[in-house]
Design a protein around this motif. Structure first.
Motif, PDB file in Angstrom:
ATOM      1  N   CYS A   1     -36.713  28.975 -36.034  1.00  0.00           N
ATOM      2  CA  CYS A   1     -36.057  27.587 -36.769  1.00  0.00           C
ATOM      3  C   CYS A   1     -37.241  26.267 -36.069  1.00  0.00           C
ATOM      4  CB  CYS A   1     -34.629  27.377 -36.158  1.00  0.00           C
ATOM      5  SG  CYS A   1     -33.448  27.678 -37.448  1.00  0.00           S
TER       6      CYS A   1
ATOM      7  N   LEU B   1     -31.725  18.654 -42.515  1.00  0.00           N
ATOM      8  CA  LEU B   1     -30.087  18.790 -43.370  1.00  0.00           C
ATOM      9  C   LEU B   1     -30.067  18.682 -44.982  1.00  0.00           C
ATOM     10  CD1 LEU B   1     -27.595  18.377 -40.496  1.00  0.00           C
ATOM     11  CD2 LEU B   1     -28.508  20.545 -41.749  1.00  0.00           C
TER      12      LEU B   1
ATOM     13  N   VAL C   1     -29.544  40.229 -50.286  1.00  0.00           N
ATOM     14  CA  VAL C   1     -30.986  40.524 -51.731  1.00  0.00           C
ATOM     15  C   VAL C   1     -31.935  41.412 -51.040  1.00  0.00           C
ATOM     16  CG1 VAL C   1     -31.873  39.557 -53.567  1.00  0.00           C
ATOM     17  CG2 VAL C   1     -30.208  38.769 -52.773  1.00  0.00           C
TER      18      VAL C   1
ATOM     19  N   THR D   1     -35.150  23.838 -47.715  1.00  0.00           N
ATOM     20  CA  THR D   1     -35.763  22.461 -46.355  1.00  0.00           C
ATOM     21  C   THR D   1     -36.927  21.938 -46.915  1.00  0.00           C
ATOM     22  OG1 THR D   1     -35.606  20.630 -45.013  1.00  0.00           O
ATOM     23  CG2 THR D   1     -35.830  23.096 -44.133  1.00  0.00           C
TER      24      THR D   1
ATOM     25  N   GLU E   1     -25.092  35.515 -49.543  1.00  0.00           N
ATOM     26  CA  GLU E   1     -25.705  35.659 -48.539  1.00  0.00           C
ATOM     27  C   GLU E   1     -26.105  36.663 -47.919  1.00  0.00           C
ATOM     28  OE1 GLU E   1     -26.676  33.122 -46.350  1.00  0.00           O
ATOM     29  OE2 GLU E   1     -25.913  34.344 -45.070  1.00  0.00           O
ATOM     30  N   ALA E   2     -26.632  36.499 -46.712  1.00  0.00           N
ATOM     31  CA  ALA E   2     -26.600  37.781 -46.190  1.00  0.00           C
ATOM     32  C   ALA E   2     -25.532  38.301 -45.386  1.00  0.00           C
ATOM     33  CB  ALA E   2     -28.071  37.991 -45.620  1.00  0.00           C
ATOM     34  N   ARG E   3     -26.066  37.153 -44.689  1.00  0.00           N
ATOM     35  CA  ARG E   3     -24.635  36.628 -42.860  1.00  0.00           C
ATOM     36  C   ARG E   3     -23.221  37.102 -43.815  1.00  0.00           C
ATOM     37  NH1 ARG E   3     -29.103  32.532 -41.049  1.00  0.00           N
ATOM     38  NH2 ARG E   3     -29.297  32.474 -39.211  1.00  0.00           N
TER      39      ARG E   3
ATOM     40  N   TRP F   1     -28.409  16.305 -36.047  1.00  0.00           N
ATOM     41  CA  TRP F   1     -27.668  15.542 -36.368  1.00  0.00           C
ATOM     42  C   TRP F   1     -28.636  14.457 -37.344  1.00  0.00           C
ATOM     43  CZ3 TRP F   1     -30.281  17.550 -31.938  1.00  0.00           C
ATOM     44  CH2 TRP F   1     -29.811  16.888 -30.159  1.00  0.00           C
TER      45      TRP F   1
ATOM     46  N   LEU G   1     -27.591  24.937 -46.659  1.00  0.00           N
ATOM     47  CA  LEU G   1     -26.626  23.768 -47.120  1.00  0.00           C
ATOM     48  C   LEU G   1     -27.410  23.751 -48.237  1.00  0.00           C
ATOM     49  CD1 LEU G   1     -26.914  20.856 -44.752  1.00  0.00           C
ATOM     50  CD2 LEU G   1     -24.641  21.532 -46.459  1.00  0.00           C
ATOM     51  N   ALA G   2     -28.414  24.021 -49.159  1.00  0.00           N
ATOM     52  CA  ALA G   2     -29.284  23.811 -49.727  1.00  0.00           C
ATOM     53  C   ALA G   2     -28.604  24.848 -51.358  1.00  0.00           C
ATOM     54  CB  ALA G   2     -30.759  24.271 -50.012  1.00  0.00           C
TER      55      ALA G   2
ATOM     56  N   GLY H   1     -37.764  19.870 -43.202  1.00  0.00           N
ATOM     57  CA  GLY H   1     -37.539  20.247 -42.735  1.00  0.00           C
ATOM     58  C   GLY H   1     -35.698  20.327 -41.748  1.00  0.00           C
TER      59      GLY H   1
ATOM     60  N   LEU I   1     -33.554  30.208 -49.744  1.00  0.00           N
ATOM     61  CA  LEU I   1     -34.487  30.547 -48.404  1.00  0.00           C
ATOM     62  C   LEU I   1     -35.843  29.746 -47.979  1.00  0.00           C
ATOM     63  CD1 LEU I   1     -34.816  33.703 -48.891  1.00  0.00           C
ATOM     64  CD2 LEU I   1     -32.485  32.895 -48.921  1.00  0.00           C
TER      65      LEU I   1
ATOM     66  N   GLY J   1     -26.324  28.673 -42.638  1.00  0.00           N
ATOM     67  CA  GLY J   1     -28.003  28.776 -42.195  1.00  0.00           C
ATOM     68  C   GLY J   1     -28.357  28.262 -40.574  1.00  0.00           C
ATOM     69  N   ARG J   2     -29.122  28.219 -41.037  1.00  0.00           N
ATOM     70  CA  ARG J   2     -29.298  27.415 -39.703  1.00  0.00           C
ATOM     71  C   ARG J   2     -28.456  26.031 -39.122  1.00  0.00           C
ATOM     72  NH1 ARG J   2     -35.548  25.947 -42.023  1.00  0.00           N
ATOM     73  NH2 ARG J   2     -34.927  27.207 -44.070  1.00  0.00           N
TER      74      ARG J   2
HETATM   75  C1  LIG Z   1     -32.013  24.604 -33.451  1.00  0.00           C
HETATM   76  C2  LIG Z   1     -31.667  24.117 -34.796  1.00  0.00           C
HETATM   77  C3  LIG Z   1     -31.666  22.272 -34.413  1.00  0.00           C
HETATM   78  C4  LIG Z   1     -31.181  21.366 -36.056  1.00  0.00           C
HETATM   79  N1  LIG Z   1     -31.164  20.325 -35.209  1.00  0.00           N
HETATM   80  C5  LIG Z   1     -31.104  19.468 -36.750  1.00  0.00           C
HETATM   81  C6  LIG Z   1     -31.077  18.223 -36.378  1.00  0.00           C
HETATM   82  O1  LIG Z   1     -30.651  17.706 -35.389  1.00  0.00           O
HETATM   83  N2  LIG Z   1     -31.031  17.094 -38.125  1.00  0.00           N
HETATM   84  C7  LIG Z   1     -31.291  18.502 -38.758  1.00  0.00           C
HETATM   85  O2  LIG Z   1     -31.167  17.205 -39.904  1.00  0.00           O
HETATM   86  N3  LIG Z   1     -31.711  19.735 -38.947  1.00  0.00           N
HETATM   87  C8  LIG Z   1     -31.870  19.797 -37.702  1.00  0.00           C
HETATM   88  N4  LIG Z   1     -31.887  21.491 -37.957  1.00  0.00           N
HETATM   89  C9  LIG Z   1     -32.298  22.313 -39.261  1.00  0.00           C
HETATM   90  C10 LIG Z   1     -31.712  22.122 -40.207  1.00  0.00           C
HETATM   91  O3  LIG Z   1     -30.461  23.017 -39.824  1.00  0.00           O
HETATM   92  C11 LIG Z   1     -32.616  22.862 -41.986  1.00  0.00           C
HETATM   93  O4  LIG Z   1     -33.341  22.330 -41.752  1.00  0.00           O
HETATM   94  C12 LIG Z   1     -31.352  23.327 -42.719  1.00  0.00           C
HETATM   95  O5  LIG Z   1     -30.258  23.407 -42.159  1.00  0.00           O
HETATM   96  C13 LIG Z   1     -32.064  24.176 -43.936  1.00  0.00           C
HETATM   97  O6  LIG Z   1     -30.920  24.315 -44.843  1.00  0.00           O
HETATM   98  P1  LIG Z   1     -31.361  25.588 -46.044  1.00  0.00           P
HETATM   99  O7  LIG Z   1     -30.195  25.543 -46.919  1.00  0.00           O
HETATM  100  O8  LIG Z   1     -32.624  24.945 -46.181  1.00  0.00           O
HETATM  101  O9  LIG Z   1     -31.686  27.034 -45.207  1.00  0.00           O
HETATM  102  P2  LIG Z   1     -31.385  27.695 -43.758  1.00  0.00           P
HETATM  103  O10 LIG Z   1     -30.268  27.307 -43.656  1.00  0.00           O
HETATM  104  O11 LIG Z   1     -32.107  28.506 -43.574  1.00  0.00           O
HETATM  105  O12 LIG Z   1     -30.743  28.475 -45.361  1.00  0.00           O
HETATM  106  C14 LIG Z   1     -30.704  29.887 -45.956  1.00  0.00           C
HETATM  107  C15 LIG Z   1     -29.706  31.322 -46.365  1.00  0.00           C
HETATM  108  O13 LIG Z   1     -30.668  32.496 -46.821  1.00  0.00           O
HETATM  109  C16 LIG Z   1     -29.324  33.294 -45.882  1.00  0.00           C
HETATM  110  N5  LIG Z   1     -30.956  34.442 -46.390  1.00  0.00           N
HETATM  111  C17 LIG Z   1     -32.093  34.570 -45.969  1.00  0.00           C
HETATM  112  N6  LIG Z   1     -32.707  35.745 -46.539  1.00  0.00           N
HETATM  113  C18 LIG Z   1     -31.762  36.106 -47.514  1.00  0.00           C
HETATM  114  C19 LIG Z   1     -31.600  37.370 -48.847  1.00  0.00           C
HETATM  115  N7  LIG Z   1     -32.822  38.512 -47.917  1.00  0.00           N
HETATM  116  N8  LIG Z   1     -30.410  37.651 -49.032  1.00  0.00           N
HETATM  117  C20 LIG Z   1     -29.195  36.797 -48.985  1.00  0.00           C
HETATM  118  N9  LIG Z   1     -29.392  35.931 -48.123  1.00  0.00           N
HETATM  119  C21 LIG Z   1     -30.320  35.434 -47.210  1.00  0.00           C
HETATM  120  C22 LIG Z   1     -29.355  33.302 -44.904  1.00  0.00           C
HETATM  121  O14 LIG Z   1     -28.450  33.921 -44.288  1.00  0.00           O
HETATM  122  C23 LIG Z   1     -29.760  31.503 -45.256  1.00  0.00           C
HETATM  123  O15 LIG Z   1     -27.964  31.482 -44.683  1.00  0.00           O
HETATM  124  C24 LIG Z   1     -32.292  22.258 -37.120  1.00  0.00           C
HETATM  125  C25 LIG Z   1     -31.919  23.593 -37.023  1.00  0.00           C
HETATM  126  C26 LIG Z   1     -31.803  24.589 -35.780  1.00  0.00           C
HETATM  127  C27 LIG Z   1     -31.908  25.764 -36.156  1.00  0.00           C
END
Ligand SMILES: Cc1cc2nc3c(=O)[nH]c(=O)nc-3n(C[C@H](O)[C@H](O)[C@H](O)COP(=O)(O)OP(=O)(O)OC[C@H]3O[C@@H](n4cnc5c(N)ncnc54)[C@H](O)[C@@H]3O)c2cc1C
Length: 454
Positions: free
Chosen positions: A396, A435, A238, A425, A36-38, A61, A16-17, A433, A266, A43-44
């Motif tokens: 996570c 969304l 990356v 996050t 994006e790696a995947r 949530w 999302l970030a 921590g 990340l 992501g999460r």
């Molecule tokens: C089981 C679970 C339940 C959760 N429940 C909640 C909830 O109910 N409410 C809530 O608000 N939050 C919840 N969270 C947390 C929330 O999902 C995260 O805070 C949020 O999605 C983080 O987003 P982000 O973009 O910071 O990181 P990420 O989503 O981790 O994004 C990072 C991205 O970078 C990619 N990446 C990693 N390394 C590399 C690389 N070397 N090269 C290229 N790409 C790379 C990854 O594949 C990923 O897509 C939960 C998380 C989990 C796992």
């Protein structure tokens, strides 16, 4: 090798970030690429399927004070609805399974007073913390010298209160109380508005109050669909970054990018997988190895009917014994079936991570039978996600700071390193921590980049 792609900003990570930052940078007229790696975005957050219904196996949530996330839902045409919470809850502490209504579990008066005193102390400590700089709090050094466990040992008198707070810590941070710094816990509470109850609750102002119709995983999918063609590259992990005064060179599995600026969106633990050829400040380098991810497996289990509702239960369970917990109702609106969602967290998830799915399913069913009896023995569907075993998350929900991390490396969380900006996050000042925190971090890096280009 083909010539590097040239852009104004390269974003690593399509969570999302990263996606929100990319969208806003594109709207500001910049040439952007997202690596994006995947082979998927989000992501999460991630979608799964249970009995033909879309479900969230990752982040899900929202809370009422998470205005960025709620605003994004509006923007993307997604609606929310309240978590089902009618009826009594179950709590298992010290071998006793009890039903209760409302927010105060049934325990001995002494244990309740003990737990209440500790919760008040947590909230009072959180009030002394600026979540943008927890390391600057007057008591930061003392709090960062001990684990949550050490503080609970000093603070609580009863085992039942101890079990209750352990359940809260595991549910909120997905680690056991001995793994995390007390300062991180207090800071987490401060970042969520200052009340630990908010983090654990499904009611009104709780962090688990609202769900997105059709699933939270759609946020990333819809954001990605709005990016101009060619911006997003999936399957492009990356490997290396080299920054100079002239720009940043990024090497990924499918080629190279030359960018004016880089956003690393990340978790710090995942940034550790990238070789930074140009030296980073010591605190930043150490952050990458000093914020390991929490431990969680999220499971959803389907039954022919939501049998708990017929018994006057909400489906919510907390337990200090069962491996799966917290558990909540997850029945999609209009479904004839009944769904429960539960979490293996902390040591429970590490015991099951990497095991065959049947193993985890059996463990989930055993735990649900413990709480609900024989009615839980025959599910009609099961889906889960082992986040620890996913190499692009390594656990996570969030990076866990052991004692001594925040006061030494914390100030490096958001500080740009020349042309490199840090999102994700973990870097948020509100709802880190969550969304919501990921979205806040995106707004911040976009503002940093636009200011740097003026
Ligand atoms: C089981 C679970 C339940 C959760 N429940 C909640 C909830 O109910 N409410 C809530 O608000 N939050 C919840 N969270 C947390 C929330 O999902 C995260 O805070 C949020 O999605 C983080 O987003 P982000 O973009 O910071 O990181 P990420 O989503 O981790 O994004 C990072 C991205 O970078 C990619 N990446 C990693 N390394 C590399 C690389 N070397 N090269 C290229 N790409 C790379 C990854 O594949 C990923 O897509 C939960 C998380 C989990 C796992």
């Amino acid at each position: 090798m083909s010539a590097p792609q040239t852009v104004d900003v390269c974003v690593i990570g399509a969570g999302l970030a990263g996606l929100r930052a990319a969208q806003q940078l594109c709207e500001a007229g910049l040439r952007v690429c997202v690596l994006e790696a995947r082979d998927r975005v989000g992501g999460r957050t991630e979608g799964g399927v249970l009995c033909g219904q879309a479900v969230d196996v990752g982040g899900q949530w929202l809370g009422k004070t998470q205005t960025r996330a709620l605003g994004l839902c509006d923007e993307l045409g997604l609606s929310t609805y309240a978590q089902y919470s009618q009826g009594q809850r179950l709590i298992e502490v010290g071998g006793k399974l009890r039903r209760y209504r409302g927010t105060i579990p049934r325990m001995s008066l002494f244990a309740l007073l003990d737990a209440d005193r500790a919760l008040r102390r947590i909230n009072r400590a959180a009030a002394q913390i600026d979540p943008a700089a927890p390391w600057a709090a007057a008591e930061a050094a003392r709090w960062d010298r001990m684990t949550i466990d050490q503080w609970l040992q000093q603070t609580l008198y009863t085992q039942s209160a101890r079990s209750l707070i352990d359940i809260v810590v595991r549910a909120v941070l997905t680690c056991d109380a001995h793994e995390a710094s007390l300062l991180q816990f207090f800071s987490y509470v401060a970042a969520a508005g200052g009340k630990v109850e908010t983090l654990a609750e499904t009611l009104d102002d709780g962090a688990q109050h609202l769900k997105i119709a059709g699933g939270a995983f759609q946020l990333a999918q819809r954001l990605a669909a709005r990016l101009p063609a060619g911006v997003l590259q999936l399957g492009a992990p990356v490997h290396a970054v080299e920054a100079s005064e002239a720009g940043v060179q990024i090497v990924h599995a499918r080629g190279q990018v030359q960018a004016d600026r880089l956003v690393v969106a990340l978790a710090p633990a995942l940034a550790a997988g990238i070789a930074f050829a140009s030296p980073l400040p010591a605190a930043r380098i150490q952050l990458h190895s000093r914020l390991p991810m929490g431990s969680v497996i999220k499971a959803l289990i389907a039954y022919p009917r939501p049998f708990w509702k017929a018994r006057g239960l909400s489906g919510e369970v907390a337990s200090d014994q069962g491996a799966l917990g917290p558990v909540m109702d997850a029945t999609p609106p209009g479904s004839e079936h009944g769904f429960l969602v539960g979490f293996f967290d902390g040591h429970h998830s590490r015991a099951l991570a990497g095991m065959p799915l049947e193993h985890r399913r059996d463990a989930a069913i055993r735990a649900l039978q413990r709480y609900f009896g024989d009615a839980a023995a025959q599910p009609i569907g099961y889906v889960d996600k082992d986040w620890i075993s996913d190499p692009w998350s390594q656990g996570c929900y969030v990076g866990i700071a052991a004692p001594g991390t925040l006061t030494t490396c914390g100030p490096a969380l958001r500080a740009p390193c020349g042309r490199i900006h840090w999102a994700g996050t973990e870097t948020a000042t509100r709802w880190a921590g969550y969304l919501e925190g990921a979205l806040e971090s995106a707004e911040r890096v976009v503002a940093e980049i636009i200011a740097a280009r003026v």
